[in-house]
Design an enzyme around this catalytic site. Structure first.
Site: not given
Ligand code: PEP
Ligand code: MG
Length: 840
Positions: A74-76
């Site tokens: 998960m890359h924010i």
């Protein structure tokens, strides 16, 4: 096997192909979907049950292992690694088991939207195998926890680095990570793409080793700037794999490379000719002698050891022995009234007993590391945050870590520390100096350093010892052959290596002549300093501790014109109590039997002098024009109140003057005045205490006439006044030779200040280095300055010169100087008009 992945935030589904970063949109890192979140503070939740494989240090990315099969990243947002954690609050840590929908990271999307190109939350699977299939049907708006997409596993197994048994294992030497933010998503992608070309590649950091083809695993290594990794490869092309990956890491894995070490790089210098080197004055003085290169001795020891229990005993003994040695050093320094030295060794005890370092070292030993390697690693981890800082003072503190490490390694390895007796007149050339080097090299006449600064602990100690030293003279210093004639003119920031015989003879003659004149001036130093035409100029001393107060008194100072109080508190971790201030300041007054007044400068913290416990100083982009001096008092009001209370409690108060640093406008003076009055009322102090201002910001000099109506005195800080008037950083070695306080612009500011002061009937003093420079003294007298606060050694010489001057002549010459266009022209004028009175 089918695994459902839910949305990690509430928002709108965005196809992965539309994400504003090709690393994701071109599926280089894996496949999945993104969600554009509502711009509020909300948590990013787990898309499925799993184990946290990695939470990035900066909180902007999380990797989950799901169903023992898939790595879900998960890359924010995009480029959010650069935010260094701002806006992200991790709620889980590596190794945590999480359920679907559990909060992973709380994110202030509003905040990051202002700083990052995109806030899209990308959820992708980074280890898809041939045969794996994604089912993406969802579009439009959705809430956190609703199904986003699913993945169906094909037949192939998880990657593990490739065929385990395909030949002998090759391990590379350590390779340093040189991209500023370490191996985050994009460098991990670059590395994994190279690794994918080879059958078996793993990356090792310390005792952790991961699959070189897995982006998530590589990110999980948490390899940051200046960490060292090794490449482990197998198979017929193992050598080629190591070579290619090493080169890629060294060139930044697609990002800019930041080379460690700030020292100036030098071309090869030809020392068969005379070479002049410029640096910054770490400790003033003039000496001619022969060069000697200091040797940095590194220790060799194995990384691992057989018997952890034995290593632990060696480690614990060494800790004890080191502490005993430091305690001896402190006692010795205190006995000799060397307050600054004692405080530095005290700070070393703090590093030695640092709980994190000691515990980490013990943990590494338990894991099979040798005591020496374990300690070095533990110190390196604790010192790492200091390394990337753009802050010279904190960087200097790295030397203290190294110094403590060196002492521990000597004990752990059972090596005797060699004391090196230098022949008379040695000028020691070194990269930089740690306090313990000053004990190790004995009988050094002067130091010439490639790096370092005037504010390092070693420099402070050298000034106290009266040994000349020039710092930041560049890497050419390290090329100087041993046994070469050299002149170290530290006061003027110059070293001349291999001077001509005539030059050397002239220097030696001057050195002897100065020494003789100085001796004569000391003998007469108690006589008043009044010009030939009857103008009294008070000559005081600049000090930063009790020993210097005593010495200033001995040298005939008519009081102290500048006590830099902050130097007593630079190494501390918490603000001193009022009682600590009182005790130290009372000692200062008591150390001066001739009873002159002492001008206590309130803490001048910030700029090049940060103190850990003062608020508002961390992360300033331009600290020299940041919250320096009085500007940070409102954020640290209790710290300043405590100092004022301490000052008001010493006796007799008639000998106390208080001075405010870095004042730029009247309101700052009034703010401190109110604080002083409140504290006086609280303590029931009725006596009046003079409150004056330093004039070191041009705006104050330009409005001096107005400020003088309220302030009790002016004291011009010419070091800063020149820096700000000429826009030249006083700590920059490349500008050191051009930052000349005889510049007519600086002289005009001094004149305005003195005139403003005179009109209101208050004294104008100079306490910057200019007051100790004999060439500047006639100009200062001519511009209307009536008090000079000089470095201790210079007091007798300044007083002697004043006695030879004629104030009317000084005024006439100063008037001419104001009409000139350069500092050099002013120097020429001074030589012409006063040359006969100056000893050069
Ligand atoms: C000055 O700026 O001249 C001064 C005396 O203060 P410091 O050198 O401590 O900044
Ligand atoms: Mg200053």
């Amino acid at each position: 096997m089918k695994v459902k992945l839910c949305s990690t935030v509430g928002g709108t589904v965005i196809p992965i192909e539309s994400v504003a970063d090709p690393a994701f949109s071109e599926k280089m890192m894996g496949d999945g979907l993104a969600v554009r979140p509502a711009l509020v503070r909300q948590a990013v939740v787990a898309p499925a049950a799993g184990t946290v494989a990695n939470v990035s240090r900066t909180g902007h990315a999380v990797v989950l292992n799901v169903a023992d099969r898939f790595e879900v990243l998960m890359h924010i947002g995009i480029d959010t690694v650069n935010l260094a954690g701002a806006g992200f609050t991790p709620k889980v840590k590596n190794g945590d088991a999480v359920t679907a929908g559990q909060e992973l990271i709380e994110v202030d999307f509003q905040e990051i939207s202002q700083k990052a190109p995109s806030v899209d939350v990308i959820t992708i699977i980074t280890n898809l195998e041939a045969g794996d299939r994604l089912i993406k049907t969802r579009e439009g708006a959705l809430k956190a926890g609703e199904e986003l997409f699913a993945v169906v596993a094909g037949e192939a197994g998880a990657a593990s680095g490739g065929a385990e048994d395909s030949g002998e294992e090759l391990v590379s030497p350590p390779v340093m990570i040189l991209n500023a933010v370490g191996i985050h998503a994009r460098p991990a992608l670059a590395l994994s793409q190279i690794a994918a070309k080879y059958p078996y590649v793993r990356i090792r950091k310390g005792d952790k080793e991961v699959n070189g083809k897995s982006i998530a695993a590589l990110m999980g290594l948490n390899a940051v700037y200046q960490d060292e990794v090794r490449i482990v490869a197998r198979g017929p092309e193992a050598g080629a794999a190591i070579e290619e990956i090493t080169a890629a890491i060294k060139s930044g894995l697609g990002e800019a490379v930041k080379t460690p070490g700030e020292a100036k790089k030098a071309e090869l210098v030809d020392f068969s000719k005379t070479v002049e080197l410029k640096g910054v004055t770490a400790s003033p003085g003039l000496v001619a002698g022969k060069t000697h290169q200091a040797k940095t001795r590194d220790f060799e020891f194995p990384e691992r050891a057989e018997n952890p229990a034995e290593q632990l005993i060696i480690f614990n003994d060494s800790l004890l022995l080191s502490e005993m040695r430091l305690t001896r050093n402190i006692a010795e320094a205190e006995e000799n009234k060397q307050t600054a030295q004692a405080e530095i060794f005290q700070a070393h005890v703090g590093i030695l007993k640092d709980e994190d370092i000691v515990q980490n070292a013990r943990d590494f030993i338990a894991e099979g590391w040798g005591a020496a390697a374990a300690y070095r690693r533990a110190v390196a981890e604790s010192a790492k945050p200091l390394q990337g800082l753009n802050n010279p003072i904190l960087k200097e503190r790295l030397l203290d870590f190294k110094d403590v490490e060196r002492m521990m390694l000597l004990y752990i390895l059972g090596i005797e520390d060699e004391a090196l007796d230098m022949p008379d007149g040695t000028i020691l050339a070194a990269a930089e100096l740690a306090p313990s080097d000053l004990k190790r090299y004995r009988n050094v006449a002067g130091y010439l350093l490639a790096g370092g600064s005037a504010t390092s602990h070693a420099s402070i100690m050298l000034r106290n010892m009266g040994i000349p030293a020039l710092a930041a003279a560049g890497e050419a210093v390290l090329q100087i052959p041993g046994g070469m004639n050299a002149i170290l003119d530290a006061a003027s920031g110059t070293a001349i290596v291999n001077p001509t015989d005539e030059w050397l003879a002239e220097m030696k003659r001057k050195q002897e002549m100065f020494a003789e004149i100085h001796r004569r001036n000391i003998a007469r130093t108690r006589e008043p300093s009044v010009t030939k035409d009857g103008l009294a100029i008070q000559v005081k001393g600049n000090i930063s501790n009790t020993r210097e107060a005593r010495k200033a008194d001995e040298f005939g100072a008519e009081g102290v014109g500048l006590f830099r109080t902050e130097f007593m508190f630079m190494g501390g971790t918490k603000a001193p109590e009022a009682e600590t201030h009182r005790r130290l300041y009372q000692e200062i007054l008591d150390a001066m039997p001739s009873g002159g007044a002492v001008t206590f400068r309130l803490l001048d913290v910030g700029g090049d002098k940060p103190i850990a416990y003062m608020e508002g100083l961390a992360g300033e982009e331009n600290p020299i024009v940041g919250l320096r001096g009085v500007r940070n008092y409102p954020l640290n009001i209790e710290v300043i109140r405590a100092q004022i209370r301490g000052l008001l409690s010493i006796t007799p108060l008639s000998r106390v003057k208080i001075m405010i640093p870095m004042v730029a406008q009247l309101s700052e003076y009034q703010w401190v005045k109110k604080l002083l009055d409140e504290e006086k009322a609280a303590l029931g102090v009725a006596e009046s205490v003079e409150l004056g201002v330093m004039v070191e910001v041009p705006s104050l000099a330009l409005t001096a006439a107005e400020i003088a109506k309220e302030a009790a005195f002016f004291s011009i800080g010419t070091n800063d006044l020149s820096q700000y008037a000429l826009a030249m950083d006083r700590g920059n070695p490349n500008l050191a030779s051009r930052l000349n306080n005889l510049h007519p612009a600086v002289l005009r500011l001094i004149k305005m200040t003195a005139e403003g002061g005179k009109a209101a009937g208050i004294t104008t003093a100079v306490c910057g280095a200019m007051a100790s420079e004999l060439m500047a003294v006639p100009m200062l007298v001519g511009l209307g300055v009536t008090e000079l606060s000089a470095a201790m050694n210079a007091i007798p010489d300044v007083k002697a010169l004043v006695r030879e001057l004629d104030a009317a002549h000084c005024r006439e010459a100063a008037e001419k100087a104001l009409g000139l266009a350069s500092a050099e022209a002013v120097e020429e004028l001074v030589r012409r008009e006063f040359g006969a009175l100056l000893p050069f």
